[in-house]
Motif scaffolding. Structure first.
Motif: not given
Length: 194
Positions: A86-98, A108-119
């Motif tokens: 896994v190299v990247a994650i699109f983040v929805h917002g709610p904690d339950w995604q993880f 820790e997730i945000f340090c390990k992967f490149k994270c994006f949010h589309l709005k």
């Protein structure tokens, strides 16, 4: 095995499984491959609700290197060895995604992967996204498709910068990772991340 002989699988991008998310398995290919945002529900209706388990796309980077990416919505359903791809994650917002991920906390997730949010432009940003300052927000118009191209270019530019820093093996001349996905099941898929 030496670092040069470690085999890697096709790099993976994770999108939210929530149907209300702006980006899902339904519309990610159209968005990242064709620079065209189509609401998930429109695509879902065309395909009579048969959800894909994963989607594959290829992208040509600035040096001409073409990489194939697998896109999934269920990180926890990946075999443990593939989770390191896994190299990247699109983040929805709610904690339950993880929920259930193997990390102590979301930081820790945000340090390990490149994270994006589309709005959508003008839409209020989710409170979690606002406090997660390492998540890169991409904005598109709700009805104006002219903004899609800029958002997609920003995504690929940011991801390329990240990959060249953290996953240099993807750009090695001798690397097959991401080119054909043939080695995604075999070999040690772990890689060092800093």
């Amino acid at each position: 095995a030496s670092k040069d002989k470690v085999k890697h699988g096709t790099p993976i991008i994770v999108v939210p499984s929530a149907p209300a998310s702006t980006i899902t398995l339904w519309n990610v290919k159209s968005f990242l491959d064709s620079c065209l945002y189509v609401p998930s529900m429109e695509i879902k209706k065309k395909h009579k609700g048969l959800a894909p388990k994963s989607v594959e796309i290829s992208h040509t980077f600035s040096d001409g290197k073409v990489l194939k990416f697998q896109i999934v919505s269920a990180y926890m359903d990946l075999p443990k060895a593939r989770r390191d791809d896994v190299v990247a994650i699109f983040v929805h917002g709610p904690d339950w995604q993880f929920k259930g991920w193997r990390f102590k906390n979301v930081s820790e997730i945000f340090c390990k992967f490149k994270c994006f949010h589309l709005k959508f432009r003008g839409e209020r940003i989710h409170a979690n996204i606002a406090k997660w300052n390492t998540v890169r927000t991409l904005e598109i118009g709700k009805t104006n498709r002219a903004t899609d191209v800029a958002a997609v270019h920003t995504f690929w530019g940011q991801l390329e910068t990240y990959l060249r820093l953290k996953c240099t093996y993807l750009f090695d001349e001798s690397s097959n990772a991401g080119d054909n996905g043939k080695n995604q099941e075999g070999g040690d898929t772990k890689r060092a991340r800093t």
